[in-house]
Write a protein that holds these residues in place. Structure first.
Motif, PDB file in Angstrom:
ATOM      1  N   LYS A 125      19.713  -5.405  -0.358  1.00 10.64           N
ATOM      2  CA  LYS A 125      18.470  -5.611  -1.103  1.00 10.64           C
ATOM      3  C   LYS A 125      17.344  -5.603  -0.073  1.00 10.64           C
ATOM      4  O   LYS A 125      17.442  -6.279   0.952  1.00 10.64           O
ATOM      5  CB  LYS A 125      18.491  -6.949  -1.845  1.00 10.64           C
ATOM      6  N   VAL A 126      16.289  -4.866  -0.354  1.00 12.85           N
ATOM      7  CA  VAL A 126      15.253  -4.693   0.658  1.00 12.85           C
ATOM      8  C   VAL A 126      13.868  -4.542   0.034  1.00 12.85           C
ATOM      9  O   VAL A 126      13.724  -4.018  -1.063  1.00 12.85           O
ATOM     10  CB  VAL A 126      15.596  -3.479   1.570  1.00 12.85           C
ATOM     11  N   LYS A 127      12.875  -5.058   0.763  1.00 12.41           N
ATOM     12  CA  LYS A 127      11.460  -4.866   0.461  1.00 12.41           C
ATOM     13  C   LYS A 127      10.784  -4.397   1.747  1.00 12.41           C
ATOM     14  O   LYS A 127      11.322  -4.572   2.843  1.00 12.41           O
ATOM     15  CB  LYS A 127      10.801  -6.177   0.016  1.00 12.41           C
ATOM     16  N   GLU A 128       9.599  -3.853   1.588  1.00  9.12           N
ATOM     17  CA  GLU A 128       8.826  -3.385   2.730  1.00  9.12           C
ATOM     18  C   GLU A 128       7.552  -4.210   2.835  1.00  9.12           C
ATOM     19  O   GLU A 128       6.894  -4.469   1.837  1.00  9.12           O
ATOM     20  CB  GLU A 128       8.488  -1.907   2.522  1.00  9.12           C
ATOM     21  N   MET A 129       7.220  -4.648   4.070  1.00  9.57           N
ATOM     22  CA  MET A 129       5.995  -5.409   4.286  1.00  9.57           C
ATOM     23  C   MET A 129       4.833  -4.437   4.491  1.00  9.57           C
ATOM     24  O   MET A 129       4.813  -3.666   5.460  1.00  9.57           O
ATOM     25  CB  MET A 129       6.122  -6.340   5.495  1.00  9.57           C
ATOM     26  N   LEU A 130       3.878  -4.492   3.580  1.00  8.31           N
ATOM     27  CA  LEU A 130       2.723  -3.607   3.636  1.00  8.31           C
ATOM     28  C   LEU A 130       1.882  -3.863   4.888  1.00  8.31           C
ATOM     29  O   LEU A 130       1.631  -5.000   5.253  1.00  8.31           O
ATOM     30  CB  LEU A 130       1.847  -3.821   2.401  1.00  8.31           C
ATOM     31  N   GLY A 131       1.464  -2.803   5.535  1.00 11.93           N
ATOM     32  CA  GLY A 131       0.558  -2.920   6.679  1.00 11.93           C
ATOM     33  C   GLY A 131       1.218  -3.238   7.995  1.00 11.93           C
ATOM     34  O   GLY A 131       0.573  -3.208   9.044  1.00 11.93           O
ATOM     35  N   GLY A 132       2.515  -3.575   7.963  1.00 11.53           N
ATOM     36  CA  GLY A 132       3.262  -3.819   9.186  1.00 11.53           C
ATOM     37  C   GLY A 132       2.648  -4.868  10.099  1.00 11.53           C
ATOM     38  O   GLY A 132       1.925  -5.767   9.668  1.00 11.53           O
ATOM     39  N   LEU A 133       2.953  -4.738  11.380  1.00 13.49           N
ATOM     40  CA  LEU A 133       2.480  -5.701  12.376  1.00 13.49           C
ATOM     41  C   LEU A 133       0.950  -5.687  12.470  1.00 13.49           C
ATOM     42  O   LEU A 133       0.339  -6.725  12.732  1.00 13.49           O
ATOM     43  CB  LEU A 133       3.113  -5.416  13.734  1.00 13.49           C
ATOM     44  N   ASP A 134       0.345  -4.547  12.222  1.00 10.85           N
ATOM     45  CA  ASP A 134      -1.116  -4.440  12.254  1.00 10.85           C
ATOM     46  C   ASP A 134      -1.753  -5.417  11.266  1.00 10.85           C
ATOM     47  O   ASP A 134      -2.623  -6.209  11.633  1.00 10.85           O
ATOM     48  CB  ASP A 134      -1.536  -3.007  11.941  1.00 10.85           C
ATOM     49  N   PHE A 135      -1.335  -5.403  10.005  1.00 11.04           N
ATOM     50  CA  PHE A 135      -1.907  -6.310   9.015  1.00 11.04           C
ATOM     51  C   PHE A 135      -1.496  -7.751   9.292  1.00 11.04           C
ATOM     52  O   PHE A 135      -2.248  -8.675   9.001  1.00 11.04           O
ATOM     53  CB  PHE A 135      -1.494  -5.898   7.599  1.00 11.04           C
ATOM     54  N   TRP A 136      -0.287  -7.959   9.833  1.00 11.71           N
ATOM     55  CA  TRP A 136       0.160  -9.303  10.214  1.00 11.71           C
ATOM     56  C   TRP A 136      -0.850  -9.911  11.198  1.00 11.71           C
ATOM     57  O   TRP A 136      -1.309 -11.039  11.028  1.00 11.71           O
ATOM     58  CB  TRP A 136       1.547  -9.215  10.833  1.00 11.71           C
ATOM     59  N   ILE A 137      -1.191  -9.151  12.222  1.00 10.64           N
ATOM     60  CA  ILE A 137      -2.129  -9.616  13.250  1.00 10.64           C
ATOM     61  C   ILE A 137      -3.531  -9.770  12.657  1.00 10.64           C
ATOM     62  O   ILE A 137      -4.214 -10.763  12.930  1.00 10.64           O
ATOM     63  CB  ILE A 137      -2.113  -8.661  14.460  1.00 10.64           C
ATOM     64  N   ARG A 138      -3.966  -8.828  11.838  1.00  8.04           N
ATOM     65  CA  ARG A 138      -5.281  -8.916  11.205  1.00  8.04           C
ATOM     66  C   ARG A 138      -5.420 -10.181  10.366  1.00  8.04           C
ATOM     67  O   ARG A 138      -6.503 -10.746  10.263  1.00  8.04           O
ATOM     68  CB  ARG A 138      -5.533  -7.712  10.301  1.00  8.04           C
ATOM     69  N   ASP A 139      -4.314 -10.611   9.746  1.00  9.67           N
ATOM     70  CA  ASP A 139      -4.336 -11.821   8.928  1.00  9.67           C
ATOM     71  C   ASP A 139      -4.305 -13.095   9.769  1.00  9.67           C
ATOM     72  O   ASP A 139      -4.381 -14.191   9.232  1.00  9.67           O
ATOM     73  CB  ASP A 139      -3.168 -11.835   7.941  1.00  9.67           C
ATOM     74  N   GLY A 140      -4.158 -12.946  11.091  1.00 11.84           N
ATOM     75  CA  GLY A 140      -4.204 -14.101  11.977  1.00 11.84           C
ATOM     76  C   GLY A 140      -2.884 -14.823  12.178  1.00 11.84           C
ATOM     77  O   GLY A 140      -2.868 -15.942  12.684  1.00 11.84           O
ATOM     78  N   TRP A 141      -1.776 -14.194  11.814  1.00 15.12           N
ATOM     79  CA  TRP A 141      -0.474 -14.838  12.009  1.00 15.12           C
ATOM     80  C   TRP A 141      -0.027 -14.683  13.452  1.00 15.12           C
ATOM     81  O   TRP A 141      -0.403 -13.728  14.130  1.00 15.12           O
ATOM     82  CB  TRP A 141       0.558 -14.243  11.046  1.00 15.12           C
TER      83      TRP A 141
END
Length: 159
Positions: free
Chosen positions: A120-136
Motif C-alpha cells: 500500500k503506497v501514497k506519494e508525498m506531494l512536492g517531495g523534500l523541496d516542499f518539506w523544507i519550504r514548510d519549515g520541517w
C-alpha cells in the motif's frame, strides 16, 4: 495581434469548452486524489504523533539521502527497488514515497514499484523541496533520524 478577452458577454469560453464535472464527480475525483497523495504537513504530523502504520521512504540516491532527508524516513532508491530490497518491509503498513520535488518523478517510480510488489503506497506531494519550504526539520547522514514528537521544539537550523 493579441486576442481580446471578453468577460461577461456571450464570448465562447476556452475554460468551459470542457464543462466542469458534476459535484458528485468532483467529490469522487478529489477523494481518489487523497487516497494516492499526502502533503508534507500530513506526513510531518503523523511522524510527530509516532503513527506506527506509516513508513516514509526516500526514493533518491544514497548520497542525496545522506545530504538531507525527512527525519524517520528510510532510504531505498527507486532504481534499486525489487523483491530483494523490499523483503524486510511490513506489508501491513502504508508507505509514503518522496523524492526531490515536483521536478523529480523518483517518488512516482518508487510508488509504482512498491504497488507492483504488493505494498500500500501514497506519494508525498512536492517531495523534500516542499518539506523544507514548510519549515520541517531535515536529518543528515546515513542514520534514519527521528522527527521531534508533538510538543517538542523544532529547530529550523537557520541560526
Amino acid at each position: 495581434m493579441s486576442e481580446i478577452c471578453n468577460i461577461g458577454n456571450s464570448a465562447t469560453s476556452v475554460l468551459l469548452a470542457y464543462p466542469a464535472p458534476t459535484p458528485a464527480q468532483s467529490a469522487d475525483f478529489f477523494l481518489a486524489k487523497l487516497h494516492y497523495h499526502a502533503d508534507a504537513w500530513d506526513v510531518a504530523e503523523d511522524l510527530r504523533a509516532r503513527v506506527a502504520d506509516i513508513v516514509v521512504i526516500d526514493t533518491r540516491s544514497e548520497a542525496l539521502y545522506a545530504a538531507g532527508h525527512v527525519p524517520g524516513a528510510i532510504g531505498i532508491p527507486h532504481r534499486l527497488m525489487d523483491e530483494a530490497s523490499t523483503a524486510q518491509l511490513d506489508r501491513s503498513k502504508t508507505y509514503v514515497t518522496y523524492c526531490d520535488g515536483i521536478g523529480c518523478n523518483g517518488s512516482t517510480k518508487g510508488a509504482y514499484k512498491l504497488a507492483r510488489l504488493g505494498f500500500k503506497v501514497k506519494e508525498m506531494l512536492g517531495g523534500l523541496d516542499f518539506w523544507i519550504r514548510d519549515g520541517w526539520p531535515v536529518a543528515t547522514g546515513a542514520e534514519v533520524g527521528e522527527m521531534p514528537a508533538e510538543g517538542q521544539a523544532i529547530e529550523c537550523g537557520c541560526a
